[in-house]
Design an enzyme around this catalytic site. Structure first.
Site, PDB file in Angstrom:
ATOM      1  N   HIS A   1       0.878  -1.269   0.068  1.00  0.00           N
ATOM      2  CA  HIS A   1      -0.057   0.045   0.169  1.00  0.00           C
ATOM      3  C   HIS A   1       0.920   1.271  -0.036  1.00  0.00           C
ATOM      4  O   HIS A   1       1.941   1.189   0.651  1.00  0.00           O
ATOM      5  CB  HIS A   1      -0.709   0.306   1.149  1.00  0.00           C
ATOM      6  CG  HIS A   1      -1.657  -1.045   1.550  1.00  0.00           C
ATOM      7  ND1 HIS A   1      -1.464  -2.195   2.017  1.00  0.00           N
ATOM      8  CD2 HIS A   1      -3.117  -1.245   1.409  1.00  0.00           C
ATOM      9  CE1 HIS A   1      -2.497  -3.005   2.328  1.00  0.00           C
ATOM     10  NE2 HIS A   1      -3.417  -2.453   1.888  1.00  0.00           N
TER      11      HIS A   1
ATOM     12  N   ASP B   1       2.278   2.118   3.476  1.00  0.00           N
ATOM     13  CA  ASP B   1       3.291   1.026   4.158  1.00  0.00           C
ATOM     14  C   ASP B   1       4.909   1.338   3.605  1.00  0.00           C
ATOM     15  O   ASP B   1       5.655   1.119   4.675  1.00  0.00           O
ATOM     16  CB  ASP B   1       3.046  -0.535   3.713  1.00  0.00           C
ATOM     17  CG  ASP B   1       1.862  -0.836   3.296  1.00  0.00           C
ATOM     18  OD1 ASP B   1       0.858  -0.740   3.848  1.00  0.00           O
ATOM     19  OD2 ASP B   1       1.853  -1.756   2.348  1.00  0.00           O
TER      20      ASP B   1
HETATM   21  C1  XLS Z   1      -7.692  -6.407   4.661  1.00  0.00           C
HETATM   22  C2  XLS Z   1      -7.066  -6.710   3.182  1.00  0.00           C
HETATM   23  C3  XLS Z   1      -5.872  -5.853   2.601  1.00  0.00           C
HETATM   24  C4  XLS Z   1      -5.792  -5.859   1.192  1.00  0.00           C
HETATM   25  C5  XLS Z   1      -5.203  -4.788   0.611  1.00  0.00           C
HETATM   26  O1  XLS Z   1      -8.251  -7.263   5.203  1.00  0.00           O
HETATM   27  O2  XLS Z   1      -6.748  -8.138   3.048  1.00  0.00           O
HETATM   28  O3  XLS Z   1      -4.696  -6.079   3.428  1.00  0.00           O
HETATM   29  O4  XLS Z   1      -5.426  -7.024   0.817  1.00  0.00           O
HETATM   30  O5  XLS Z   1      -5.607  -3.502   0.891  1.00  0.00           O
END
Ligand code: XLS
Ligand code: CA
Ligand code: CA
Length: 440
Positions: free
Chosen positions: A101, A104
């Site tokens: 993301h 991150d």
């Molecule tokens: C949250 C999601 C997230 C997605 C990406 O539950 O798994 O991490 O994979 O935003």
């Protein structure tokens, strides 16, 4: 150059009898299974957020995990160190992909402009590391859910200014995805959902979500970003009713808004089980619509009602998942991203490697089992035979649309009671267990 994992060497394949936790038992990247190397089939990715930013904190306590790369006087230096640690980790583990993301990989600053400048700087470093190592970006995505401005959603927010903010953030991430050569781009609903209809116009919110997705399609086209767009279903958490509930509801939403040709699905195991489906069910729903694009390979805990994001170790579940993937001819340009985190109690840096090795082995073994089943036409031969009455005669007339109620009544009057035929579930389960225990 600082090494963040000095005690770990490149992970190698030692075979099923190895007892070395830092060696593969099943994942042998160049080994050919069903006509392709394991590496080509599995396309493993590491999730940046859990592996490098997840500290093990929970609502009851602070983080438990040492993150030497995060120790720096300022967040931008920490972000740069994290890129170095991440690429050391990917290279030693031997994965070909990673996912992140925007928030991150780089910290948020006071204004969008400043934040984007930092993002450019950190992603420039990531690009350099990609070029050095040959490791690619499986997908990137936008975090439009953590910051307090998104408390009431992003594109489904009742405040248009928040919609605009989310759109600006996604615009930038599409540009970053193009720059880093992302193979896919993921939209996970974040806080796109609601808690009570007392304050929510659900119809309007869903229309706005569709508008945002259309704008993203248009902008990607405009800048020549050719990644596959993916939507990741999840039924609940953080909101009570997430709009992208499961594969079936996402597909019908996309079709209802004329967006289906632009999107596929990123199906996560733990989200499928939160929706009270099996992992293989949601994979199959996506696949049968030609819309299974990528997989978040993790595992939930059936006794806990939330998204535990555990590393996958269930071989049966992995085999059933790979059966769907093999049947559709592969998962590329998607892959298997480990959207999984260590348990809070697992506090050794090496646990990060052990967990990924175990997850990769689980899916490599699942692939081998699924390939053996496919070679034996199991259970496909049984399934085909079970529906064979639709291949000719009255069944073919039903399937092709030439039968009607009158012709079916005439058939029933002439043929009487249908003959009972066993579904053979127990027999099939027993055979399946033979596959699980016999593959080598
Ligand atoms: C949250 C999601 C997230 C997605 C990406 O539950 O798994 O991490 O994979 O935003
Ligand atoms: Ca999850
Ligand atoms: Ca996920």
């Amino acid at each position: 150059m600082t090494q963040y994992f000095p005690d770990v060497q490149k992970i190698s394949y030692e075979g099923p009898d190895s007892t070395n936790p830092l060696a593969f038992k099943w994942y042998n990247p160049e080994e050919v299974v069903a006509g392709k190397s394991m590496r080509e089939h599995l396309r493993f990715g590491v999730a940046y957020w859990h592996t490098f930013r997840g500290t093990g904190s929970d609502p009851f306590g602070a983080g438990t995990m040492p993150h030497p790369w995060a120790e720096a006087a300022d967040p931008v230096t920490a972000a740069e160190q994290t890129v170095h640690a991440a690429f050391e980790f990917f290279s030693k583990l031997g994965v070909d992909f990673y996912c992140f993301h925007d928030r991150d990989i780089a910290p948020e600053a006071n204004t969008l402009k400043q934040t984007n400048a930092i993002l450019d700087r950190i992603c420039g470093l990531a690009k350099q590391k990609q070029d050095e190592t040959g490791i690619g970006l499986l997908w990137n995505t936008t975090n439009a859910f953590s910051h307090p401005r998104f408390a009431n959603g992003a594109s489904t927010n009742p405040d248009a200014a928040v919609f605009a903010y989310a759109a600006s953030q996604i615009k930038k991430q599409l540009e970053i995805g193009k720059e880093l050569g992302a193979a896919n781009y993921v939209f996970w609903g974040g806080r796109e959902g609601y808690a009570t209809l007392l304050n929510t116009d659900m119809k309007r919110e869903q229309e706005h979500l569709a508008r945002l997705l259309q704008m993203a399609v248009d902008y990607a086209k405009k800048i020549g970003f050719e990644a596959q767009f993916l939507i990741e279903p999840k039924p609940k958490e953080p909101t009570k009713h997430q709009y992208d509930f499961d594969a079936a509801s996402v597909i019908s939403f996309l079709k209802g808004h004329g967006l289906d040709q632009h999107f596929k699905l990123n199906v996560e195991a733990n989200h499928a089980t939160l929706a009270m489906h099996s992992f293989e069910h949601d994979l199959q729903v996506a696949s049968m619509h030609g819309m299974l694009g990528s997989i978040d390979a993790n595992q939930g805990d059936l006794l806990l009602g939330w998204d535990t994001d555990e590393f996958p170790h269930n071989i049966l579940e992995a085999a059933m998942a790979m059966r769907v993937v093999l049947a559709q001819g592969g998962i590329a340009p998607g892959g298997l991203n480990f959207d999984a985190k260590l348990r809070r109690e697992s506090t050794d840096l090496k646990d990060l490697f052990i967990a990924h090795v175990s997850g990769m082995d689980t899916f490599a073994l699942g692939l081998k089992i699924a390939a053996k089943m496919a070679a034996d036409d199991f259970p496909n031969g049984f399934i085909r035979e079970r529906y064979a009455s639709y291949d000719s005669g009255i069944g073919a007339e039903i399937a092709s649309g030439s039968a009607d109620f009158e012709s079916l009544e005439a058939y029933t009057l002439a043929h009487g009671e249908p003959v009972a035929r066993s579904g053979k579930q127990e027999l099939l389960e027993a055979r399946l267990n033979q596959y699980l225990w016999q593959v080598r």
